[in-house]
Design a protein around this motif. Structure first.
Motif, mmCIF file in Angstrom:
data_model
loop_
_atom_site.group_PDB
_atom_site.id
_atom_site.type_symbol
_atom_site.label_atom_id
_atom_site.label_comp_id
_atom_site.label_asym_id
_atom_site.label_seq_id
_atom_site.Cartn_x
_atom_site.Cartn_y
_atom_site.Cartn_z
ATOM 1 N N ALA A 115 0.831 -1.204 0.000
ATOM 2 C CA ALA A 115 0.000 0.000 0.000
ATOM 3 C C ALA A 115 0.867 1.258 0.000
ATOM 4 O O ALA A 115 0.545 2.249 -0.679
ATOM 5 N N LEU A 116 1.970 1.221 0.743
ATOM 6 C CA LEU A 116 2.872 2.374 0.786
ATOM 7 C C LEU A 116 3.456 2.660 -0.592
ATOM 8 O O LEU A 116 3.498 3.816 -1.041
ATOM 9 N N LEU A 117 3.893 1.621 -1.286
ATOM 10 C CA LEU A 117 4.496 1.806 -2.602
ATOM 11 C C LEU A 117 3.476 2.315 -3.616
ATOM 12 O O LEU A 117 3.760 3.227 -4.397
ATOM 13 N N ALA A 118 2.292 1.713 -3.623
ATOM 14 C CA ALA A 118 1.261 2.157 -4.554
ATOM 15 C C ALA A 118 0.835 3.593 -4.252
ATOM 16 O O ALA A 118 0.623 4.404 -5.166
ATOM 17 N N GLY A 119 0.714 3.912 -2.954
ATOM 18 C CA GLY A 119 0.340 5.271 -2.573
ATOM 19 C C GLY A 119 1.401 6.287 -2.942
ATOM 20 O O GLY A 119 1.090 7.392 -3.404
ATOM 21 N N ALA A 120 2.675 5.920 -2.746
ATOM 22 C CA ALA A 120 3.761 6.822 -3.128
ATOM 23 C C ALA A 120 3.768 7.038 -4.635
ATOM 24 O O ALA A 120 3.995 8.161 -5.110
ATOM 25 N N GLY A 121 3.520 5.967 -5.394
ATOM 26 C CA GLY A 121 3.430 6.110 -6.839
ATOM 27 C C GLY A 121 2.278 7.015 -7.246
ATOM 28 O O GLY A 121 2.413 7.844 -8.151
ATOM 29 N N LEU A 122 1.128 6.857 -6.570
ATOM 30 C CA LEU A 122 -0.037 7.689 -6.851
ATOM 31 C C LEU A 122 0.284 9.169 -6.643
ATOM 32 O O LEU A 122 0.021 10.007 -7.514
ATOM 33 N N LEU A 123 0.869 9.486 -5.486
ATOM 34 C CA LEU A 123 1.212 10.881 -5.198
ATOM 35 C C LEU A 123 2.296 11.390 -6.139
ATOM 36 O O LEU A 123 2.255 12.539 -6.594
ATOM 37 N N GLY A 124 3.276 10.531 -6.427
ATOM 38 C CA GLY A 124 4.339 10.934 -7.326
ATOM 39 C C GLY A 124 3.825 11.205 -8.728
ATOM 40 O O GLY A 124 4.208 12.194 -9.360
ATOM 41 N N GLY A 125 2.956 10.329 -9.236
ATOM 42 C CA GLY A 125 2.389 10.530 -10.563
ATOM 43 C C GLY A 125 1.521 11.770 -10.639
ATOM 44 O O GLY A 125 1.548 12.507 -11.624
ATOM 45 N N LEU A 126 0.754 12.010 -9.581
ATOM 46 C CA LEU A 126 -0.094 13.196 -9.544
ATOM 47 C C LEU A 126 0.749 14.467 -9.565
ATOM 48 O O LEU A 126 0.468 15.406 -10.321
ATOM 49 N N CYS A 127 1.800 14.494 -8.734
ATOM 50 C CA CYS A 127 2.664 15.679 -8.687
ATOM 51 C C CYS A 127 3.397 15.875 -10.001
ATOM 52 O O CYS A 127 3.534 17.009 -10.483
ATOM 53 N N ASN A 128 3.880 14.804 -10.590
ATOM 54 C CA ASN A 128 4.588 14.926 -11.863
ATOM 55 C C ASN A 128 3.688 15.489 -12.954
ATOM 56 O O ASN A 128 4.149 16.220 -13.833
ATOM 57 N N ALA A 129 2.416 15.160 -12.917
ATOM 58 C CA ALA A 129 1.483 15.637 -13.932
ATOM 59 C C ALA A 129 1.171 17.120 -13.782
ATOM 60 O O ALA A 129 0.753 17.766 -14.744
ATOM 61 N N ILE A 130 1.387 17.671 -12.591
ATOM 62 C CA ILE A 130 1.003 19.063 -12.336
ATOM 63 C C ILE A 130 2.218 19.966 -12.133
ATOM 64 O O ILE A 130 2.330 21.034 -12.738
ATOM 65 N N ALA A 131 3.143 19.541 -11.276
ATOM 66 C CA ALA A 131 4.256 20.432 -10.935
ATOM 67 C C ALA A 131 5.607 19.752 -10.923
ATOM 68 O O ALA A 131 6.633 20.418 -10.836
ATOM 69 N N GLY A 132 5.644 18.411 -11.002
ATOM 70 C CA GLY A 132 6.903 17.692 -10.903
ATOM 71 C C GLY A 132 7.204 17.312 -9.455
ATOM 72 O O GLY A 132 6.456 17.633 -8.532
ATOM 73 N N GLY A 133 8.315 16.591 -9.254
ATOM 74 C CA GLY A 133 8.729 16.235 -7.900
ATOM 75 C C GLY A 133 8.302 14.863 -7.446
ATOM 76 O O GLY A 133 8.349 14.569 -6.246
ATOM 77 N N GLY A 134 7.909 13.983 -8.370
ATOM 78 C CA GLY A 134 7.445 12.664 -7.971
ATOM 79 C C GLY A 134 8.486 11.823 -7.271
ATOM 80 O O GLY A 134 8.151 10.980 -6.425
ATOM 81 N N THR A 135 9.764 12.050 -7.576
ATOM 82 C CA THR A 135 10.834 11.270 -6.948
ATOM 83 C C THR A 135 10.861 11.458 -5.436
ATOM 84 O O THR A 135 11.272 10.554 -4.701
ATOM 85 N N PHE A 136 10.413 12.619 -4.955
ATOM 86 C CA PHE A 136 10.389 12.871 -3.518
ATOM 87 C C PHE A 136 9.436 11.927 -2.787
ATOM 88 O O PHE A 136 9.538 11.771 -1.568
ATOM 89 N N PHE A 137 8.508 11.310 -3.506
ATOM 90 C CA PHE A 137 7.586 10.355 -2.909
ATOM 91 C C PHE A 137 8.049 8.917 -3.143
ATOM 92 O O PHE A 137 8.016 8.098 -2.220
#
Length: 246
Positions: free
Chosen positions: A7-29
């Motif tokens: 769940a942690l990995l999928a959630g981090a991917g979700l937040l990372g993908g969302l941020c990358n689509a809008i402002a970048g920074g997915g690697t931080f998640f």
């Protein structure tokens, strides 16, 4: 792998993908989440790069004509960027977990500062209309590609700043070239990581699935969520991570 780790990995991917689509920074998640589930640092970096690679590639859909125009005319630039990215990825593999672990807080601090100051620096460079000699620009591109292959967080910010002082054209052209070079660096790095056995494929799949969903959601929310707000969240997260890993 426990259900909480999944769940942690999928959630981090979700937040990372969302941020990358809008402002970048997915690697931080994605990168800290992979470390949190027990992956060694080098494997976490390699797996994170693989999981977010499709997001870079998807940004180029529909831009084939402009890509051929911008990059096809400069094969030397592509060759240098490719070699430097490969060198950066190779350095990550040979540096080992102990050294990379010591570098993590500094790399995260560098990426956080890039993310916080990048827009301001880019606007300042655009106003000054500064230009650097071609040879200096080539060296700078090689250094940026080296960083992109080694770690890559904040790579887009670095590339935009570089294009601002090397005559990258209008904003759309700069974004296309930035996305193309970031995709190139990430693709080369992912290939080397995969061949070097550094990728944890199970965790990568979980992060990727979350990132794919996050990218779709981010595309739909892009007009409703201010990039500045997400940027501030990512910067705060970056500072917390620097403190945590220091």
């Amino acid at each position: 792998m426990q259900i909480t780790d999944m769940a942690l990995l999928a959630g981090a991917g979700l937040l990372g993908g969302l941020c990358n689509a809008i402002a970048g920074g997915g690697t931080f998640f994605t990168f800290p989440a992979l470390l949190a589930v027990g992956l060694p640092p080098v494997s976490a970096g390699a797996t994170s790069a693989l999981a977010i690679w499709p997001g870079h590639a998807a940004s180029l859909i529909g831009e084939g004509g402009l890509l051929r125009q911008e990059l096809g005319a400069r094969p030397g630039r592509v060759a240098v960027f490719t070699l430097a990215s490969a060198l950066g990825a190779g350095l990550l593999l040979v540096s080992g977990d102990a050294l990379f672990r010591r570098l993590i807080p500094w790399l995260l601090l560098f990426a956080t500062l890039l993310f916080a100051l990048g827009p301001v620096v880019n606007r300042w460079l655009a106003r000054r209309q500064a230009r650097v000699p071609p040879r200096v620009a080539g060296i700078a591109e090689a250094v940026v590609a080296l960083y992109g292959g080694y770690f890559g967080a904040g790579l887009g910010v670095l590339l935009l700043a570089l294009l601002a002082v090397t005559g990258g054209g209008d904003l759309r052209r700069q974004n296309v070239v930035k996305n193309a070079l970031a995709t190139l660096a990430t693709s080369i790095a992912v290939l080397i990581f995969a061949l070097g056995g550094a990728v944890a494929w199970g965790p990568a799949a979980l992060v990727f699935l979350g990132a794919a969903l996050g990218g779709v959601l981010g595309g739909r929310l892009a007009r409703r969520v201010k990039p500045q707000v997400l940027r501030a969240v990512v910067v705060c997260l970056g500072l917390v991570l620097v403190w945590h890993y220091a």
